[in-house]
Design a protein around this motif. Structure first.
Motif, PDB file in Angstrom:
ATOM      1  N   LEU A  24       4.184  20.111 -12.536  1.00  0.00           N
ATOM      2  CA  LEU A  24       5.480  19.555 -12.938  1.00  0.00           C
ATOM      3  C   LEU A  24       6.447  20.667 -13.309  1.00  0.00           C
ATOM      4  O   LEU A  24       6.062  21.823 -13.449  1.00  0.00           O
ATOM      5  N   HIS A  25       7.698  20.301 -13.477  1.00  0.00           N
ATOM      6  CA  HIS A  25       8.673  21.201 -14.066  1.00  0.00           C
ATOM      7  C   HIS A  25       8.534  21.114 -15.580  1.00  0.00           C
ATOM      8  O   HIS A  25       8.224  20.062 -16.136  1.00  0.00           O
ATOM      9  N   PHE A  26       8.761  22.224 -16.288  1.00  0.00           N
ATOM     10  CA  PHE A  26       8.638  22.221 -17.738  1.00  0.00           C
ATOM     11  C   PHE A  26       9.563  21.174 -18.366  1.00  0.00           C
ATOM     12  O   PHE A  26       9.209  20.561 -19.376  1.00  0.00           O
ATOM     13  N   ALA A  27      10.720  20.952 -17.756  1.00  0.00           N
ATOM     14  CA  ALA A  27      11.655  19.969 -18.290  1.00  0.00           C
ATOM     15  C   ALA A  27      11.118  18.554 -18.199  1.00  0.00           C
ATOM     16  O   ALA A  27      11.604  17.651 -18.890  1.00  0.00           O
ATOM     17  N   GLN A  28      10.100  18.333 -17.361  1.00  0.00           N
ATOM     18  CA  GLN A  28       9.453  17.026 -17.289  1.00  0.00           C
ATOM     19  C   GLN A  28       8.189  16.982 -18.135  1.00  0.00           C
ATOM     20  O   GLN A  28       7.873  15.957 -18.752  1.00  0.00           O
ATOM     21  N   SER A  29       7.466  18.089 -18.206  1.00  0.00           N
ATOM     22  CA  SER A  29       6.211  18.085 -18.955  1.00  0.00           C
ATOM     23  C   SER A  29       6.443  18.075 -20.466  1.00  0.00           C
ATOM     24  O   SER A  29       5.644  17.487 -21.212  1.00  0.00           O
ATOM     25  N   LEU A  30       7.530  18.695 -20.954  1.00  0.00           N
ATOM     26  CA  LEU A  30       7.766  18.704 -22.396  1.00  0.00           C
ATOM     27  C   LEU A  30       8.004  17.298 -22.951  1.00  0.00           C
ATOM     28  O   LEU A  30       7.340  16.901 -23.925  1.00  0.00           O
ATOM     29  N   PRO A  31       8.923  16.489 -22.383  1.00  0.00           N
ATOM     30  CA  PRO A  31       9.054  15.120 -22.902  1.00  0.00           C
ATOM     31  C   PRO A  31       7.763  14.318 -22.781  1.00  0.00           C
ATOM     32  O   PRO A  31       7.471  13.469 -23.624  1.00  0.00           O
ATOM     33  N   LEU A  32       6.981  14.594 -21.736  1.00  0.00           N
ATOM     34  CA  LEU A  32       5.709  13.893 -21.579  1.00  0.00           C
ATOM     35  C   LEU A  32       4.751  14.229 -22.717  1.00  0.00           C
ATOM     36  O   LEU A  32       4.082  13.360 -23.275  1.00  0.00           O
ATOM     37  N   ILE A  33       4.704  15.519 -23.100  1.00  0.00           N
ATOM     38  CA  ILE A  33       3.858  15.933 -24.225  1.00  0.00           C
ATOM     39  C   ILE A  33       4.365  15.304 -25.523  1.00  0.00           C
ATOM     40  O   ILE A  33       3.570  14.854 -26.364  1.00  0.00           O
ATOM     41  N   LEU A  34       5.678  15.267 -25.711  1.00  0.00           N
ATOM     42  CA  LEU A  34       6.238  14.680 -26.934  1.00  0.00           C
ATOM     43  C   LEU A  34       5.885  13.199 -27.052  1.00  0.00           C
ATOM     44  O   LEU A  34       5.476  12.733 -28.127  1.00  0.00           O
ATOM     45  N   THR A  35       6.026  12.459 -25.967  1.00  0.00           N
ATOM     46  CA  THR A  35       5.751  11.020 -26.029  1.00  0.00           C
ATOM     47  C   THR A  35       4.256  10.746 -26.145  1.00  0.00           C
ATOM     48  O   THR A  35       3.838   9.911 -26.960  1.00  0.00           O
ATOM     49  N   LEU A  36       3.431  11.432 -25.354  1.00  0.00           N
ATOM     50  CA  LEU A  36       1.985  11.193 -25.433  1.00  0.00           C
ATOM     51  C   LEU A  36       1.419  11.660 -26.774  1.00  0.00           C
ATOM     52  O   LEU A  36       0.534  11.010 -27.341  1.00  0.00           O
ATOM     53  N   GLY A  37       1.922  12.783 -27.282  1.00  0.00           N
ATOM     54  CA  GLY A  37       1.488  13.241 -28.599  1.00  0.00           C
ATOM     55  C   GLY A  37       1.875  12.262 -29.694  1.00  0.00           C
ATOM     56  O   GLY A  37       1.101  12.002 -30.628  1.00  0.00           O
ATOM     57  N   ALA A  83      16.136  26.417 -17.623  1.00  0.00           N
ATOM     58  CA  ALA A  83      16.041  25.353 -18.621  1.00  0.00           C
ATOM     59  C   ALA A  83      14.965  25.667 -19.662  1.00  0.00           C
ATOM     60  O   ALA A  83      15.120  25.330 -20.845  1.00  0.00           O
ATOM     61  N   PHE A  84      13.875  26.306 -19.247  1.00  0.00           N
ATOM     62  CA  PHE A  84      12.803  26.660 -20.183  1.00  0.00           C
ATOM     63  C   PHE A  84      13.307  27.635 -21.241  1.00  0.00           C
ATOM     64  O   PHE A  84      13.076  27.441 -22.446  1.00  0.00           O
ATOM     65  N   PHE A  85      14.010  28.671 -20.824  1.00  0.00           N
ATOM     66  CA  PHE A  85      14.512  29.669 -21.769  1.00  0.00           C
ATOM     67  C   PHE A  85      15.652  29.095 -22.618  1.00  0.00           C
ATOM     68  O   PHE A  85      15.800  29.456 -23.791  1.00  0.00           O
ATOM     69  N   ALA A  86      16.431  28.186 -22.047  1.00  0.00           N
ATOM     70  CA  ALA A  86      17.469  27.525 -22.834  1.00  0.00           C
ATOM     71  C   ALA A  86      16.838  26.671 -23.929  1.00  0.00           C
ATOM     72  O   ALA A  86      17.342  26.623 -25.062  1.00  0.00           O
ATOM     73  N   PHE A  87      15.719  26.015 -23.601  1.00  0.00           N
ATOM     74  CA  PHE A  87      15.017  25.225 -24.619  1.00  0.00           C
ATOM     75  C   PHE A  87      14.519  26.114 -25.755  1.00  0.00           C
ATOM     76  O   PHE A  87      14.678  25.767 -26.940  1.00  0.00           O
ATOM     77  N   LEU A  88      13.919  27.251 -25.424  1.00  0.00           N
ATOM     78  CA  LEU A  88      13.420  28.151 -26.466  1.00  0.00           C
ATOM     79  C   LEU A  88      14.563  28.637 -27.357  1.00  0.00           C
ATOM     80  O   LEU A  88      14.427  28.685 -28.588  1.00  0.00           O
ATOM     81  N   LEU A  89      15.679  28.997 -26.747  1.00  0.00           N
ATOM     82  CA  LEU A  89      16.827  29.456 -27.544  1.00  0.00           C
ATOM     83  C   LEU A  89      17.381  28.341 -28.418  1.00  0.00           C
ATOM     84  O   LEU A  89      17.713  28.553 -29.590  1.00  0.00           O
ATOM     85  N   ALA A  90      17.482  27.139 -27.850  1.00  0.00           N
ATOM     86  CA  ALA A  90      18.022  26.014 -28.618  1.00  0.00           C
ATOM     87  C   ALA A  90      17.134  25.708 -29.822  1.00  0.00           C
ATOM     88  O   ALA A  90      17.631  25.485 -30.938  1.00  0.00           O
ATOM     89  N   MET A  91      15.817  25.717 -29.640  1.00  0.00           N
ATOM     90  CA  MET A  91      14.924  25.431 -30.760  1.00  0.00           C
ATOM     91  C   MET A  91      14.926  26.570 -31.772  1.00  0.00           C
ATOM     92  O   MET A  91      14.754  26.327 -32.978  1.00  0.00           O
ATOM     93  N   ALA A  92      15.129  27.800 -31.320  1.00  0.00           N
ATOM     94  CA  ALA A  92      15.256  28.912 -32.267  1.00  0.00           C
ATOM     95  C   ALA A  92      16.484  28.717 -33.149  1.00  0.00           C
ATOM     96  O   ALA A  92      16.437  28.956 -34.369  1.00  0.00           O
ATOM     97  N   VAL A  93      17.584  28.270 -32.562  1.00  0.00           N
ATOM     98  CA  VAL A  93      18.794  27.980 -33.344  1.00  0.00           C
ATOM     99  C   VAL A  93      18.527  26.846 -34.331  1.00  0.00           C
ATOM    100  O   VAL A  93      18.928  26.899 -35.500  1.00  0.00           O
ATOM    101  N   THR A 173      16.871  15.769 -23.721  1.00  0.00           N
ATOM    102  CA  THR A 173      18.045  16.182 -22.953  1.00  0.00           C
ATOM    103  C   THR A 173      17.669  17.153 -21.851  1.00  0.00           C
ATOM    104  O   THR A 173      18.343  17.250 -20.809  1.00  0.00           O
ATOM    105  N   LEU A 174      16.554  17.861 -22.035  1.00  0.00           N
ATOM    106  CA  LEU A 174      16.124  18.896 -21.096  1.00  0.00           C
ATOM    107  C   LEU A 174      15.978  18.402 -19.657  1.00  0.00           C
ATOM    108  O   LEU A 174      16.325  19.141 -18.719  1.00  0.00           O
TER     109      LEU A 174
END
Length: 631
Positions: A24-37, A83-93, A173-174
């Motif tokens: 998958l693309h990370f932008a699809q796997s991250l929401p999947l991990i959030l919902t399944l978790g 998008a992966f690096f944008a996510f890391l930067l956004a969460m760092a902020v 949003t990712l």
């Protein structure tokens, strides 16, 4: 905080492993991990075994690592794009700049934040008697992500609650950015990552003012529904992971609030329309595994809803609207008055229609609910030109979404008249978040569906026109007050715009020295604290005491509620057997304690700003003299 951040990193690692394991693309796997978790945390907590999630996490990571290792030689698509690096930067902020935020909304201090703090500290859902929340029957799915992140640190702070909430916003949003790859020039790639980071942080301010000031769930529900619809659109031939993504999103949605079942069923109907042909093919010619997967994905949503209904009854909670319904809120007389415009119905309906047509959902200069519908259908028309093979299915799904939204709007207007208080009906209190999920999900779907066609902007003129439209949307459509509250100092400045929110913020600041001096054992789930105060339990101070001491239980002894019976009420409370029991004489409680004839073991009257421990023999012993409020 370190354990919380470690859990956050583990979730990101799990998403990265799933990206390789499932292709998958990370932008699809991250929401999947959030919902399944989130669903896993819900199930473990429902079983009363949340602590078993701690050993379960390494097992899940090991399984994902093995699956990723087995696929190491297969050709890989660019899954970790900008998008992966944008996510890391956004969460760092988010992590760096949420320390100054406060909860200044009534619903946060009476439910959303209160319940989050309680469920992070205990291993099972509380029963009606032990629930800290005033809305004990509200489904808890959105808060279970915070519970998962707090497995190693049971004390949820306001900052970690906001980080958990903003993880939902950024993570959901990712997917809108999944189709954007790296440009050829390095400097252009850096600019693209920066722009995506800003987009992830600012996008919620297009449709809500709440994302950096409150833990309310409706904006997250909008993103969940939008992501489920977008996943169905992007996957004309759904496989296991696409089914898991849609089913997981709708399952979280169905146990997120009382309106969750409506949104989930609407989403299921739209998804079935978009997937009608591939699902029909699976039923006719698919193998046993494919059929079972599709059936399990469909049954998961009603199963999670049924699980919460059963759990609520076992825990003894009742519906928030039970009393209103018993009093005939849905009577034929009320329905007739609503349809004919009798009494307040005409004025409230006219006000509601005005809001529906013109009031921006983000309370600034964004789109109204009707504006979202117009934009949605304009983009549906455009998608029909770009993807003619799927135009009919999209139009039918859009018609279903629009129809449900209009029916829901009528029902919401009726609710204001006959389920809400008169003042709330006149003001249309919380209208913006109540009406928001469906229209925002519809716009989310079409924006994400258009994203792959950005590659057609090959000429400088097309790119300039697209950038001009994006800049105009940012300048006009964003609630910049909401979008910039992460800037230190601006949050409290913005709270001055609302007298009630400013009052909450001021009182929290005044009571902070008291909270800082409370011993940690008062915040234990086994602790019970009696606050002797001049105000009732619904007073601001009492709500703030309760919020700070949760998951410990708090009871307010005061003359407003108990009058001359305070001594008897105290005796009943003292007779309750609990491991840790304390009496806190608040800054305004000395006269109240004297009126209730409360003294310590030496016969000395209780003193203001002092904490006493209740002994087994019923006597009170001075535990600590606490700080006074900064008033």
């Amino acid at each position: 905080m370190l354990m919380f951040l470690a859990m956050l990193c583990l979730l990101v690692l799990a998403a990265a492993l799933l990206t390789y394991a499932a292709g998958l693309h990370f932008a699809q796997s991250l929401p999947l991990i959030l919902t399944l978790g989130t669903l896993a945390a819900y199930l473990f907590t429902a079983a009363g075994e949340k602590e078993w999630l701690i050993p379960a996490l390494p097992v899940a990571l090991a399984v994902l690592a093995v699956l990723a290792w087995r696929r190491r030689k297969e050709p890989k698509s660019p899954a970790f794009g900008p998008a992966f690096f944008a996510f890391l930067l956004a969460m760092a902020v988010v992590v760096a700049f949420t320390g100054h935020l406060q909860l200044t909304i009534f619903d946060d201090l009476s439910h959303w934040g209160l319940f989050t703090r309680q469920i992070c500290a205990i291993d099972q859902f509380p029963n009606a008697a032990r629930s800290a929340s005033e809305f004990g029957d509200y489904p808890p799915a959105i808060q279970m992500l915070a519970a998962l992140l707090h497995l190693g640190s049971r004390r949820a702070t306001v900052q970690t609650m906001f980080i958990s909430q903003l993880l939902w916003y950024v993570g959901l949003t990712l997917p809108l950015l999944a189709d954007f790859g790296w440009p050829k020039r390095r400097w252009a790639g850096l600019l693209q990552v920066g722009g995506m980071t800003v987009f992830l942080l600012v996008f919620p301010a297009f449709f809500t003012k709440y994302h950096q000031m409150s833990l309310v769930v409706e904006p997250v529900m909008a993103l969940l529904l939008g992501w489920a619809l977008l996943t169905a659109w992007r996957s004309p031939h759904p496989g296991f992971w696409e089914l898991a993504a849609v089913s997981g999103a709708l399952s979280v949605l169905v146990i997120s609030k009382s309106t969750g079942p409506l949104y989930a069923l609407t989403g299921m109907a739209a998804v079935l329309i978009l997937w009608r042909e591939p699902l029909a093919e699976t039923v006719r010619r698919g193998g046993l595994w494919a059929r079972l997967t599709a059936l399990g994905a469909a049954l998961a949503v009603p199963a999670f809803w049924a699980s919460w209904e059963v759990l609520s009854r076992l825990k003894g909670t009742s519906s928030y609207f039970t009393e209103d319904l018993q009093n005939g809120a849905l009577s034929a007389e009320n329905l007739r008055a609503f349809l004919t415009g009798q009494g307040e119905a005409r004025a409230v309906s006219a006000h509601f229609l005005s809001f529906f047509c013109f009031e921006p959902l983000n309370r600034a200069t964004g789109l109204s609910a009707l504006g979202c519908i117009v934009l949605f259908w304009a983009l549906v028309w455009l998608l029909g030109r770009l993807v003619p093979a799927r135009a009919r299915a999209l139009r039918i799904a859009g018609a279903v979404l629009t129809g449900v939204l209009l029916v829901y709007a009528v029902g919401l207007c009726f609710s204001y008249l006959y389920l809400f208080d008169a003042d709330e009906a006149k003001q249309l209190a919380a209208y913006h978040r109540y009406i928001g999920p469906l229209p925002i999900a519809m716009v989310y779907l079409t924006l994400g569906a258009l994203a792959p066609f950005a590659g057609r902007l090959r000429t400088p003129k097309r790119r300039a026109a697209a950038l001009a439209c994006a800049a105009a949307a940012f300048a006009v459509g964003v609630n910049w007050t909401a979008a910039t509250e992460l800037v230190p100092g601006w949050f409290l400045e913005h709270r001055q715009l609302d007298p009630q929110e400013a009052n909450w913020a001021r009182e929290q600041t005044e009571l902070q020295p008291v909270f800082d001096s409370f011993p940690e054992e008062l915040r234990s789930a086994d602790a019970a604290t009696l606050v002797v105060t001049d105000g009732p339990r619904w007073d601001h101070d009492c709500r703030l005491y309760k919020f700070d001491l949760t998951p410990g239980q708090t009871f307010a002894l005061n003359p407003v509620e108990h009058g001359d019976a305070m001594a008897e009420v105290y005796a009943q409370w003292a007779a309750d057997v609990r491991p840790l029991r304390y009496v806190y004489c608040a800054w305004d409680g000395e006269a109240v304690a004297a009126q209730a004839q409360l003294t310590d073991a030496d016969g000395t009257p209780l003193r203001a700003n002092c904490l006493y421990r209740l002994q087994a023999d019923g006597s009170l012993v001075l535990e600590k003299e606490l700080a006074a409020p900064a008033r």
